[in-house]
Design a protein around this motif. Structure first.
Motif, short mmCIF file in Angstrom:
data_model
loop_
_atom_site.label_atom_id
_atom_site.label_comp_id
_atom_site.label_asym_id
_atom_site.label_seq_id
_atom_site.Cartn_x
_atom_site.Cartn_y
_atom_site.Cartn_z
N THR A 205 -1.27 12.52 2.93
CA THR A 205 -0.06 11.88 2.40
C THR A 205 1.08 12.11 3.38
OG1 THR A 205 0.28 13.88 1.10
CG2 THR A 205 -0.75 12.03 -0.02
N ASN A 206 1.03 11.43 4.50
CA ASN A 206 2.02 11.57 5.55
C ASN A 206 2.34 10.19 6.13
OD1 ASN A 206 -0.29 10.98 7.11
ND2 ASN A 206 -0.73 13.17 7.34
N LYS A 207 3.11 10.19 7.19
CA LYS A 207 3.50 8.91 7.79
C LYS A 207 2.29 8.12 8.28
CE LYS A 207 8.19 10.14 9.27
NZ LYS A 207 9.11 10.26 10.44
N LYS A 208 1.33 8.83 8.84
CA LYS A 208 0.12 8.15 9.32
C LYS A 208 -0.58 7.43 8.18
CE LYS A 208 -3.43 10.67 10.49
NZ LYS A 208 -4.33 11.57 11.26
N GLY A 209 -0.69 8.10 7.03
CA GLY A 209 -1.33 7.49 5.88
C GLY A 209 -0.56 6.29 5.37
N ILE A 210 0.78 6.40 5.35
CA ILE A 210 1.62 5.29 4.88
C ILE A 210 1.48 4.09 5.79
CG2 ILE A 210 4.00 4.56 4.50
CD1 ILE A 210 4.62 7.46 3.66
N VAL A 211 1.50 4.32 7.09
CA VAL A 211 1.36 3.22 8.05
C VAL A 211 0.00 2.55 7.90
CG1 VAL A 211 1.15 2.66 10.51
CG2 VAL A 211 2.96 4.21 9.72
N ALA A 212 -1.05 3.34 7.80
CA ALA A 212 -2.39 2.78 7.66
C ALA A 212 -2.52 1.98 6.36
CB ALA A 212 -3.43 3.89 7.71
N PHE A 213 -1.95 2.49 5.27
CA PHE A 213 -2.04 1.80 3.98
C PHE A 213 -1.29 0.48 4.02
CE2 PHE A 213 -0.03 0.95 -0.15
CZ PHE A 213 -1.17 0.68 -0.90
N LEU A 214 -0.04 0.51 4.50
CA LEU A 214 0.75 -0.72 4.53
C LEU A 214 0.13 -1.75 5.48
CD1 LEU A 214 4.39 0.74 4.57
CD2 LEU A 214 3.14 -0.27 2.65
#
Length: 380
Positions: A200-209
């Motif tokens: 649950t970090n920026k990498k996860g947010i970028v990949a999800f979006l």
């Protein structure tokens, strides 16, 4: 030597939540129960002897009844020997042919008090043991190679299977709108898989979006070109059978279109994760990098990944209808006829629209990642 990675607290919390959610979904009632469970029992049986005298062979086709002497290997009637029958209808895709020594899945039809066997129907070869062995081997190799990440990947694998079996398919059978329902399930799976693996970090947010942008584009193009191609969802195997089984209200075309972005969502997630992870590494190595430079880095990785992924869906789908194309080639069917057939056109639609999502997710993820990773610097 392999060293197991120590999980972070956030990872443990997310794994615990997903594990609990998986168990809850697994035990949710779907509204569709197994038939005749009260007066029947499914058992594993061993074929002791076969009688093929009532089978008629016409070339490679067999019709008639195969008589079997079987021995029950589990359940309350364990070690009991009895006669069972295997009906051959002359269709190789459905028929099963047994020889002594085979293990079968057999349904025992019982009396009302379940004390006697009325009849036995041999369903198919028994494959549960080898399926469980293969799954276990997969889990061992995955965790041995990837460690804690492998544990999380395995949990996401199981969660995906549970959601499809207990949420998506029953929802479709109940007549819920296929495309919105499928989008919700895909969004749930995408968030669970990406945040479980990336954190649950920026990498996860970028990949999800990035992944959801590619899936949304694929969904839009599936609806648009599905209408233009004028293809009915009944082209998929067993789809029409649903209509004759009491589910005439189903919108098979929308189910077919939803299947396009569902089947491509895994590859879309792969690309978005590759780009997000690479941008995260670049940013960690140089936190003074500009938004434009980081976006360019994402584009460079995206081009390399897309270069191989564009053929992924073609290879994945071509194996499924290779026999069909071989029939056309053997018959000398003109290419223009083949390309206009509804089921071939359906696979073309499936492949090309899915590939569009794979191509477009790369620049979207790169743009989103460059903005999210460098946004604090821009604000200064």
């Amino acid at each position: 030597m392999f060293k197991f990675q120590v999980p972070q607290k956030s990872d443990l919390l997310l794994v615990s939540i997903l594990l609990v959610l998986s168990i809850v979904i697994l035990y949710l009632p779907t509204g569709f129960s197994e038939t005749d469970t009260n007066n029947s029992e499914r058992v594993k049986a061993l074929v002791l002897e076969t009688d093929n005298s009532l089978i008629v062979e016409t070339g490679i086709i067999k019709t008639g009844t195969q008589s079997l002497n079987i021995k029950i290997l589990n359940g309350q009637f364990k070690n009991k020997e009895l006669r069972a029958f295997n009906q051959l209808v002359g269709r190789m895709e459905f028929d099963k042919y047994f020889i002594p020594g085979d293990k079968t899945l057999t349904v025992l039809n019982l009396s009302k008090d379940r004390s006697q066997i009325i009849s036995a129907n041999v369903i198919d070869h028994y494959r549960i043991n080898i399926e469980a062995f293969l799954l276990g081997l997969f889990v061992i190799f995955l965790i041995s190679f990837a460690g804690w990440t492998g544990v999380k990947a395995m949990l996401s694998f199981l969660f995906t299977g549970i959601c499809i079996w207990k949420l998506l398919l029953p929802g479709l059978l109940k007549g819920y709108a296929p495309i919105p329902l499928s989008l919700i399930i895909v969004a749930l799976l995408t968030s669970a898989i990406i945040f479980l693996v990336a954190g649950t970090n920026k990498k996860g947010i970028v990949a999800f979006l990035g992944a959801m942008s590619g899936i949304a584009i694929t969904c839009f193009m599936a609806i648009l070109f599905g209408t233009l191609f004028n293809i009915h969802g009944a082209i998929k195997p067993f789809s029409e059978t649903l209509l004759y089984s009491g589910y005439s209200y189903l919108n098979l075309t929308e189910i077919f279109l939803a299947g396009i972005f569902i089947s491509s969502s895994g590859a879309v997630m792969d690309i978005s994760m590759d780009i997000a992870a690479s941008q995260a590494e670049v940013y960690q190595a140089n936190k003074n990098i500009s938004t434009k430079e980081l976006r360019g880095s994402g584009f460079a990785v995206g081009k390399a990944v897309v270069g191989t992924m564009t053929t992924t869906l073609l290879l994945a789908y071509s194996g499924g209808f290779s026999a069909l194309l071989m029939v056309f080639i053997a018959q000398g069917t003109p290419m223009v006829n083949i390309l206009n057939l509804n089921y071939v056109s359906g696979e073309i639609l499936h492949t090309l629209v899915g590939s569009f999502g794979l191509v477009l997710v790369a620049p979207f993820t790169a743009i989103i990642g460059a903005w999210i990773f460098t946004r604090k610097k821009v604000k200064k």
